[in-house]
Design a protein around this motif. Structure first.
Motif, PDB file in Angstrom:
ATOM      1  N   HIS A  78     -25.567  14.301  -5.850  1.00 31.33           N
ATOM      2  CA  HIS A  78     -26.542  15.255  -6.402  1.00 31.33           C
ATOM      3  C   HIS A  78     -26.165  15.786  -7.778  1.00 31.33           C
ATOM      4  O   HIS A  78     -24.985  15.853  -8.124  1.00 31.33           O
ATOM      5  CB  HIS A  78     -26.730  16.430  -5.445  1.00 31.33           C
ATOM      6  CG  HIS A  78     -25.457  17.135  -5.088  1.00 31.33           C
ATOM      7  ND1 HIS A  78     -25.077  18.315  -5.666  1.00 31.33           N
ATOM      8  CD2 HIS A  78     -24.469  16.830  -4.206  1.00 31.33           C
ATOM      9  CE1 HIS A  78     -23.930  18.704  -5.146  1.00 31.33           C
ATOM     10  NE2 HIS A  78     -23.531  17.813  -4.258  1.00 31.33           N
ATOM     11  N   ASP A  89     -18.407  18.492  -7.761  1.00 23.96           N
ATOM     12  CA  ASP A  89     -19.209  18.415  -6.538  1.00 23.96           C
ATOM     13  C   ASP A  89     -20.558  17.792  -6.889  1.00 23.96           C
ATOM     14  O   ASP A  89     -21.337  18.382  -7.636  1.00 23.96           O
ATOM     15  CB  ASP A  89     -19.378  19.844  -5.983  1.00 23.96           C
ATOM     16  CG  ASP A  89     -20.308  19.921  -4.788  1.00 23.96           C
ATOM     17  OD1 ASP A  89     -20.780  18.868  -4.303  1.00 23.96           O
ATOM     18  OD2 ASP A  89     -20.568  21.050  -4.325  1.00 23.96           O
ATOM     19  N   GLY A  90     -20.838  16.617  -6.352  1.00 20.64           N
ATOM     20  CA  GLY A  90     -22.099  15.931  -6.638  1.00 20.64           C
ATOM     21  C   GLY A  90     -22.007  15.070  -7.882  1.00 20.64           C
ATOM     22  O   GLY A  90     -22.197  13.850  -7.825  1.00 20.64           O
ATOM     23  N   GLU A 123     -29.633  19.177  -3.634  1.00 23.42           N
ATOM     24  CA  GLU A 123     -28.841  18.993  -2.417  1.00 23.42           C
ATOM     25  C   GLU A 123     -28.386  20.350  -1.895  1.00 23.42           C
ATOM     26  O   GLU A 123     -28.427  20.627  -0.703  1.00 23.42           O
ATOM     27  CB  GLU A 123     -27.610  18.127  -2.709  1.00 23.42           C
ATOM     28  CG  GLU A 123     -26.795  17.768  -1.461  1.00 23.42           C
ATOM     29  CD  GLU A 123     -25.578  18.666  -1.237  1.00 23.42           C
ATOM     30  OE1 GLU A 123     -24.838  18.429  -0.282  1.00 23.42           O
ATOM     31  OE2 GLU A 123     -25.370  19.617  -2.013  1.00 23.42           O
ATOM     32  N   GLU A 124     -27.967  21.217  -2.807  1.00 24.94           N
ATOM     33  CA  GLU A 124     -27.366  22.484  -2.396  1.00 24.94           C
ATOM     34  C   GLU A 124     -28.387  23.438  -1.785  1.00 24.94           C
ATOM     35  O   GLU A 124     -28.038  24.278  -0.961  1.00 24.94           O
ATOM     36  CB  GLU A 124     -26.700  23.171  -3.596  1.00 24.94           C
ATOM     37  CG  GLU A 124     -25.648  22.325  -4.322  1.00 24.94           C
ATOM     38  CD  GLU A 124     -24.329  22.266  -3.548  1.00 24.94           C
ATOM     39  OE1 GLU A 124     -24.265  22.777  -2.432  1.00 24.94           O
ATOM     40  OE2 GLU A 124     -23.371  21.691  -4.101  1.00 24.94           O
ATOM     41  N   HIS A 188     -17.483  11.324  -3.289  1.00 22.23           N
ATOM     42  CA  HIS A 188     -17.562  12.786  -3.416  1.00 22.23           C
ATOM     43  C   HIS A 188     -16.143  13.346  -3.419  1.00 22.23           C
ATOM     44  O   HIS A 188     -15.271  12.773  -2.771  1.00 22.23           O
ATOM     45  CB  HIS A 188     -18.345  13.351  -2.224  1.00 22.23           C
ATOM     46  CG  HIS A 188     -18.975  14.687  -2.489  1.00 22.23           C
ATOM     47  ND1 HIS A 188     -18.249  15.854  -2.503  1.00 22.23           N
ATOM     48  CD2 HIS A 188     -20.256  15.029  -2.758  1.00 22.23           C
ATOM     49  CE1 HIS A 188     -19.075  16.867  -2.778  1.00 22.23           C
ATOM     50  NE2 HIS A 188     -20.296  16.396  -2.938  1.00 22.23           N
ATOM     51  N   GLN A 191     -13.378  18.355  -1.240  1.00 26.19           N
ATOM     52  CA  GLN A 191     -13.710  19.780  -1.051  1.00 26.19           C
ATOM     53  C   GLN A 191     -12.841  20.422   0.025  1.00 26.19           C
ATOM     54  O   GLN A 191     -13.203  21.450   0.601  1.00 26.19           O
ATOM     55  CB  GLN A 191     -15.196  19.968  -0.700  1.00 26.19           C
ATOM     56  CG  GLN A 191     -16.131  19.339  -1.707  1.00 26.19           C
ATOM     57  CD  GLN A 191     -17.598  19.596  -1.403  1.00 26.19           C
ATOM     58  OE1 GLN A 191     -18.189  18.926  -0.569  1.00 26.19           O
ATOM     59  NE2 GLN A 191     -18.189  20.553  -2.079  1.00 26.19           N
ATOM     60  N   GLY A 354     -21.661  19.378   3.778  1.00 24.99           N
ATOM     61  CA  GLY A 354     -22.872  18.567   3.861  1.00 24.99           C
ATOM     62  C   GLY A 354     -22.988  17.655   2.651  1.00 24.99           C
ATOM     63  O   GLY A 354     -22.442  17.956   1.586  1.00 24.99           O
ATOM     64  N   HIS A 355     -23.700  16.561   2.812  1.00 21.89           N
ATOM     65  CA  HIS A 355     -23.863  15.602   1.714  1.00 21.89           C
ATOM     66  C   HIS A 355     -25.227  14.934   1.804  1.00 21.89           C
ATOM     67  O   HIS A 355     -25.814  14.849   2.881  1.00 21.89           O
ATOM     68  CB  HIS A 355     -22.772  14.539   1.776  1.00 21.89           C
ATOM     69  CG  HIS A 355     -21.400  15.099   1.632  1.00 21.89           C
ATOM     70  ND1 HIS A 355     -20.945  15.630   0.452  1.00 21.89           N
ATOM     71  CD2 HIS A 355     -20.407  15.265   2.529  1.00 21.89           C
ATOM     72  CE1 HIS A 355     -19.723  16.085   0.627  1.00 21.89           C
ATOM     73  NE2 HIS A 355     -19.371  15.885   1.878  1.00 21.89           N
TER      74      HIS A 355
END
Ligand code: GLV
Ligand code: MN
Ligand code: MN
Length: 419
Positions: A78, A89-90, A123-124, A188, A191, A354-355
């Motif tokens: 994302h 992230d993304g 996505e978030e 990814h 995290q 989540g992804h």
């Protein structure tokens, strides 16, 4: 190969597309989304891809294969961020595949099958709570009710789409047909702290935890802070405070689940007013959907008890739910072989975050690679990873791409599209 420094430079550049110059925030359907999309499309075109924006604002780049009819591999992640986010992230899962495909093109190497790289626009779920909106649209799994979601300024999602130059009636056009897709693979940052603790740059994801999000409104009775005796109050914030602690206690006591209240606000709060209305969010996740449901049922019971004891009302509205997803064994095996070929021990690990892969599992088989990040920090400006690890991830992805057979699953007797 020197791909690591290039990827890091592109990620720095993408992080400039931010609503706030002092911190990275890039929400769905904002001018900064458009700016990021332009930049990504430029990088895609430089890599020899056809680049376009789809019907919901995702950026799609197509890298041709010699057999145009062959089923395509989709790579991506994302382009939106949380508030005050990190740079990786993304974004890593968007820029890294583009860099790999550019590397192949510069060497005149072709893949035997077509590849699409998708930068999902949402996505978030930061702006509309419409989590995974971009990937749900691509997977053909969009709930049209989501178009009525409203942001904090009262703007409806469908109006924001129009303002962005998109037609909210055409969201179905973003969907792929299952028979045209071989698999979806996402790179990814982890995290979390596992890879760093084990001194490994990369890992193969086994599953993604299921998640539910709720918006809760607590309705009590506002009153004068000086005149209403303590025993006659219906204080919405005091009730919400008990509710927050109940979420924590229940998730602590339900193994394998985690629960978070990330937002809490008093509506029209003032120092000398007893809070009448409070809003908060709940996010509950777990690898087991059953245990997650048990935790939610306990939360429900706890809220009912708090409500009756304190004379307040709880209104809980789910804004997002995705069941836990397992990555496909054959993709895990192929990704593991690519890791091993780099001389790295294959570490398999689940994802608590989540992804987009969760939504893509409705369309096709999914696989994911995790890249080590510093101190396990994410959703924070201190999120960090190294160019050396980006280089490793690029090498692994290239090995995977060079050996990928879009018909492997089919020849094993599997049904395309079955997750
Ligand atoms: C997305 O980053 C999520 O896991 O909430
Ligand atoms: Mn995130
Ligand atoms: Mn992410």
């Amino acid at each position: 190969m020197n791909l690591g420094p290039v990827i890091m430079e592109w990620l720095d550049e993408l992080a400039e597309c931010s609503e706030d110059p002092a911190e990275l925030t890039r929400r769905y359907l904002t001018p900064e989304h458009a700016q990021a999309a332009e930049l990504i499309m430029r990088r895609m075109r430089e890599a020899g891809m056809d680049a376009r924006m789809d019907a919901v604002g995702n950026v799609v780049g197509s890298f041709p294969g010699p057999r145009p009819g062959a089923r395509r591999l989709i790579l991506g992640s994302h382009l939106d961020t949380v508030r005050n986010a990190g740079k990786y992230d993304g974004a890593l899962g968007v820029m890294l595949p583009i860099a790999c495909l550019r590397w192949l093109r510069e060497r005149g190497r072709q893949l035997d099958y077509p590849v699409d790289v998708i930068a999902f626009g949402d996505e978030e779920g930061l702006r509309f709570q419409a989590t995974l909106f971009g990937s749900r649209a691509v997977a053909g799994a969009l709930d049209p009710a989501m178009l009525h979601a409203v942001d904090e300024d009262g703007v409806r999602l469908h109006d924001a789409m129009r303002g962005f130059g998109l037609d909210p009636h055409a969201v179905g056009d973003a969907g792929y047909r299952p028979e045209e897709v071989a698999a979806y693979v996402e790179v990814h940052i982890e995290q979390g702290p596992v890879l760093e603790a084990e001194n490994l740059p990369i890992g193969v994801v086994t599953s993604i935890a299921g998640a539910v999000r709720l918006r809760v409104e607590v309705m009590g009775r506002a009153g004068h802070a000086g005149t209403v005796p303590m025993n006659l109050r219906r204080d919405a914030l005091a009730a919400a405070s008990e509710a927050v602690l109940a979420v924590e206690r229940i998730c602590l006591g339900t193994p394998g689940t985690v629960g978070t209240v990330g937002v809490l606000r008093t509506v029209s709060g003032a120092v000398n007013v007893i809070p009448g209305v409070v809003e908060f969010t709940i996010d509950v996740r777990g690898e087991s959907d059953d245990r997650r449901h048990v935790a939610l049922a306990r939360i429900d019971e706890a809220f009912a008890e708090i409500a009756s004891r304190r004379g307040v009302l709880f209104d809980c509205v789910p804004t997002h739910e995705t069941g836990a997803r397992r990555c496909s064994p054959w993709l895990m095996r192929r990704l593991g072989e690519a890791v091993e070929a780099e001389g790295i021990e294959v570490r398999r690990l689940p994802s608590g975050a989540g992804h987009d892969a969760m939504a893509m599992a409705r369309l096709t088989e999914i696989g994911m690679l995790f890249v080590r990040c510093k101190d396990g920090i994410s959703h924070h400006p201190a999120e960090s990873m190294t160019a050396a690890d980006a280089e490793v991830a690029a090498r692994v992805l290239l090995r995977f791409l060079e050996r990928f057979d879009p018909d492997e699953r089919r020849s094993m007797g599997g049904k395309p599209g079955a997750a």
